[in-house]
Scaffold this active site. Structure first.
Site, PDB file in Angstrom:
ATOM      1  CD  GLU A  13      -7.779  -8.146  29.323  1.00  0.00           C
ATOM      2  OE1 GLU A  13      -6.578  -8.112  29.037  1.00  0.00           O
ATOM      3  OE2 GLU A  13      -8.203  -7.925  30.466  1.00  0.00           O
ATOM      4  CG  ASP A 217       2.406  -6.176  24.331  1.00  0.00           C
ATOM      5  OD1 ASP A 217       3.449  -6.184  24.988  1.00  0.00           O
ATOM      6  OD2 ASP A 217       1.272  -6.261  24.848  1.00  0.00           O
TER       7      ASP A 217
HETATM    8  N1  ADE Z   1      -0.459  -6.670  29.185  1.00  0.00           N
HETATM    9  C1  ADE Z   1      -0.348  -6.774  27.857  1.00  0.00           C
HETATM   10  N2  ADE Z   1       0.849  -6.341  27.424  1.00  0.00           N
HETATM   11  C2  ADE Z   1       1.525  -5.938  28.533  1.00  0.00           C
HETATM   12  C3  ADE Z   1       2.802  -5.374  28.759  1.00  0.00           C
HETATM   13  N3  ADE Z   1       3.631  -5.132  27.743  1.00  0.00           N
HETATM   14  N4  ADE Z   1       3.150  -5.065  30.034  1.00  0.00           N
HETATM   15  C4  ADE Z   1       2.297  -5.297  31.057  1.00  0.00           C
HETATM   16  N5  ADE Z   1       1.076  -5.815  30.903  1.00  0.00           N
HETATM   17  C5  ADE Z   1       0.697  -6.146  29.652  1.00  0.00           C
END
Ligand code: ADE
Length: 249
Positions: A13, A217
């Protein structure tokens, strides 16, 4: 001139930001490397917090007590929760809440005991700068990301959202768990593991805080695989472009 802190949880990041601060030497405190330097002509301290609320809170406390930063910006990725919050979209927090905080019946669910607060407000001016920067980056994606990466992640459709980001010590990786979060917090746009903890620490110090997250996601059964691909290919250049433009403002 007090520096602005730029914090990310993972190397991916922040890598592209550190790459444009080549001559800086880190100082190691509590096992974290704090990189003092300049970005867009402004003094900054860039640091990897590591993952989770306690790791992020420790990092924020060092930034505030030791470096006297005048603001904290958090950047990174998050899972999309809100309707229409898709992979590649950008979310700028207006408010942040710890979804796993629950001292009920002593205090209302989600309220941080003895603060009277469940939703910590992001600083409006900083959040506005991040949102404007994100709009600029989304409007000029080809200058920030290679064409094949844009195509793979359908990034030409990417949008900006502003609102509630929720944080907790869970990587949310099943459809059932993200549905439960949506039911408990219907206006949550995205879920991650640090932001609301840093917001709480900054609130205690009276220092402005803001957060920007790119959606890696959908916090569902495919979250683990989607997260890995996105973090490897997109997260770093996306974060760096948004933070640099916000600092330039
Ligand atoms: N950061 C990126 N995706 C995530 C997720 N599904 N749950 C928690 N933190 C995240």
């Amino acid at each position: 001139d007090a520096p602005i802190a730029i914090v990310g949880a993972m190397h991916e990041e922040l890598a592209a930001l550190l790459a444009v601060m080549p001559d800086e030497q880190p100082e190691t405190i509590a096992g974290r490397e704090f990189w003092r330097g300049h970005l867009e002509g402004r003094p900054v301290v860039v640091v990897l917090s590591r993952i989770g609320k306690a790791a992020a809170a420790t990092t924020a406390a060092v930034l505030l007590a030791r470096y006297g930063v005048r603001a904290v910006l958090f950047t990174g990725v998050a899972g999309g929760l809100g309707d229409g919050v898709a992979v590649g979209d950008v979310v700028v927090a207006r408010e942040l809440l710890q979804h796993d905080m629950d001292a009920s019946p002593l205090f209302p669910r989600h309220e941080v005991p003895l603060t009277g607060i469940a939703r910590f407000a992001a600083d409006a001016a900083l959040a506005g700068a991040l949102a404007a920067a994100a709009e600029e980056v989304l409007a000029a994606l080809p200058t920030h990301l290679p064409a094949e990466v844009q195509a793979e992640f359908a990034l030409t459709q990417a949008r900006l959202h502003r609102g509630l980001i929720v944080s907790g010590d869970r990587f949310v990786a099943t459809a059932a768990e993200s549905a439960a979060l949506r039911a408990a917090l219907p206006d949550a746009l995205a879920v991650e593991m640090e932001g609301a903890a840093v917001a709480q620490v900054c609130h205690d110090w009276g220092v402005p805080f803001a957060a920007v997250r790119t959606i890696s996601d959908r916090a569902d059964d495919a979250a683990h695989a989607d997260f890995g691909r996105f973090v490897a290919r997109v997260a770093s250049p996306f974060s760096a472009a948004i933070v640099r433009r916000a600092l330039a403002r």
